[in-house]
Design an enzyme around this catalytic site. Structure first.
Site, PDB file in Angstrom:
ATOM      1  N   GLU A 124      26.892  49.883  39.420  1.00  0.00           N
ATOM      2  CA  GLU A 124      26.152  48.725  38.912  1.00  0.00           C
ATOM      3  C   GLU A 124      25.020  49.212  38.012  1.00  0.00           C
ATOM      4  O   GLU A 124      24.287  50.130  38.378  1.00  0.00           O
ATOM      5  CB  GLU A 124      25.602  47.916  40.083  1.00  0.00           C
ATOM      6  CG  GLU A 124      24.677  46.785  39.719  1.00  0.00           C
ATOM      7  CD  GLU A 124      25.322  45.754  38.810  1.00  0.00           C
ATOM      8  OE1 GLU A 124      24.712  45.436  37.765  1.00  0.00           O
ATOM      9  OE2 GLU A 124      26.426  45.266  39.130  1.00  0.00           O
ATOM     10  N   ILE A 125      24.879  48.601  36.854  1.00  0.00           N
ATOM     11  CA  ILE A 125      23.893  49.064  35.878  1.00  0.00           C
ATOM     12  C   ILE A 125      22.494  48.512  36.159  1.00  0.00           C
ATOM     13  O   ILE A 125      21.489  49.130  35.780  1.00  0.00           O
ATOM     14  CB  ILE A 125      24.348  48.690  34.443  1.00  0.00           C
ATOM     15  CG1 ILE A 125      23.534  49.484  33.406  1.00  0.00           C
ATOM     16  CG2 ILE A 125      24.238  47.203  34.202  1.00  0.00           C
ATOM     17  CD1 ILE A 125      24.058  49.344  31.990  1.00  0.00           C
ATOM     18  N   CYS A 179      35.783  42.888  38.155  1.00  0.00           N
ATOM     19  CA  CYS A 179      35.738  41.515  38.669  1.00  0.00           C
ATOM     20  C   CYS A 179      34.681  40.686  37.950  1.00  0.00           C
ATOM     21  O   CYS A 179      33.496  41.031  37.977  1.00  0.00           O
ATOM     22  CB  CYS A 179      35.451  41.527  40.168  1.00  0.00           C
ATOM     23  SG  CYS A 179      36.655  42.441  41.139  1.00  0.00           S
ATOM     24  N   ASP A 182      31.052  40.311  32.311  1.00  0.00           N
ATOM     25  CA  ASP A 182      30.377  39.515  31.287  1.00  0.00           C
ATOM     26  C   ASP A 182      31.377  39.221  30.165  1.00  0.00           C
ATOM     27  O   ASP A 182      31.932  40.145  29.563  1.00  0.00           O
ATOM     28  CB  ASP A 182      29.186  40.311  30.746  1.00  0.00           C
ATOM     29  CG  ASP A 182      28.312  39.499  29.804  1.00  0.00           C
ATOM     30  OD1 ASP A 182      28.788  38.476  29.269  1.00  0.00           O
ATOM     31  OD2 ASP A 182      27.153  39.884  29.593  1.00  0.00           O
ATOM     32  N   GLU A 258      30.791  37.533  44.947  1.00  0.00           N
ATOM     33  CA  GLU A 258      29.825  36.441  44.809  1.00  0.00           C
ATOM     34  C   GLU A 258      30.218  35.504  43.665  1.00  0.00           C
ATOM     35  O   GLU A 258      30.120  34.276  43.795  1.00  0.00           O
ATOM     36  CB  GLU A 258      28.418  37.010  44.569  1.00  0.00           C
ATOM     37  CG  GLU A 258      27.734  37.548  45.815  1.00  0.00           C
ATOM     38  CD  GLU A 258      28.298  38.883  46.273  1.00  0.00           C
ATOM     39  OE1 GLU A 258      28.029  39.276  47.417  1.00  0.00           O
ATOM     40  OE2 GLU A 258      29.021  39.534  45.488  1.00  0.00           O
TER      41      GLU A 258
END
Length: 283
Positions: A124-125, A179, A182, A258
């Site tokens: 994750e960035i 998943c 963007d 989520e």
């Protein structure tokens, strides 16, 4: 009279207290707020290994650290300074599954019991989102008195568009999940999409033959884009729909992220496509 702490300070105090107390309470998202997306082309302050062999995974998967470790090297000289370099601790097995842009870690947590003997990593960035997932994993581990559950998942802050091959050897991975990425709707932003001709070559490099790239989105245009680019790549073929529906990971991917839950609440559509890594042609 001192001013009341602002929201940023409250979030920071909460996260620090959570770390100090070692609580089994699950972290709250409201204390880890950050923008929904980060610019992958920015020069983020990231730590990454020069090559996969230099990566120390022991802090992410402490239960899988090998009992015997290589002997520390003798001192080496670099310029005027003498440096003793310690080799990274070895694990009993390699990371095999990666969730690119793992968000708040829903897929990782759900897949952990499904694949208990496999090491799964979220990349994750966004710094605060990464911290949330790491705290979430710690809390889940602390809740288990036998210290066996959720030991096989970890999360690291990384920019996969730039540094994926720095973490993984050729053919190391068996599964990659992409998943609800963007969509970057504007055409001038398409270069920032996580699926492209160039990036697919990197996925092909780290995936072993027979490995699967999983994609899901609620944006049909992005789904068509990902299908088009994976099918056009010589290292991938699309997995047939009947085989896709029989894959246990697909059911988890549809329901446990989520973003997936948000789409469900809004009664939106989910578009899924899987792509198999082909054998390299003989030279």
């Amino acid at each position: 009279m001192p001013h009341a702490p602002n929201k940023k300070q409250k979030r920071q105090d909460y996260r620090e207290a959570l770390k100090e107390n070692g609580t089994t309470k699950m972290p709250k998202k409201k204390f880890y707020r950050q923008r929904a997306h980060a610019n992958p082309f920015s020069d983020h302050k990231l730590t990454y290994p020069t090559r996969p062999e230099d990566m120390d995974w022991s802090t992410f998967f402490p239960s899988f650290v090998a009992d015997s470790q290589p002997d520390p090297p003798s001192e080496t000289t670099e310029g005027p300074d003498t440096i003793a370099r310690l080799p990274p601790k070895k694990l009993t097995k390699d990371v095999e599954v990666v969730d690119i842009g793992c968000g708040f870690g829903g897929l990782l947590v759900a897949l952990s019991p499904v694949m208990p003997d496999t090491l799964l990593l979220g990349m994750e960035i966004r710094s605060q989102v990464t911290e949330f997932v790491q705290d979430r994993i710690k809390a889940l581990r602390a809740k288990d008195p036998e210290q066996k559950q959720y030991q096989n998942i970890g999360c690291i802050r990384a920019n996969t568009m730039k540094f994926l091959p720095n973490f993984f050897r050729k053919g190391q991975l068996s599964k990659i999940f992409i998943c609800f990425p963007d969509p970057h709707f504007k055409q001038r932003k398409h270069k920032a999409r996580i699926v492209s001709t160039t990036l697919n070559s990197e996925y092909a490099y780290v995936l072993r033959p027979g490995g699967i790239a999983y994609t899901i989105t609620d944006v049909e245009d992005l789904h068509n884009w990902m299908v088009q680019h994976f099918e056009a790549h010589p290292s991938f073929e699309r997995v047939p729909e009947e085989e896709q529906d029989a894959d246990a990971c697909v059911a988890v991917m549809r329901t446990e992220t989520e973003e997936g839950k948000k789409v469900e609440r809004n009664e939106g559509q989910k578009f899924v496509a899987l792509f198999r890594r082909l054998e390299d042609p003989p030279w």
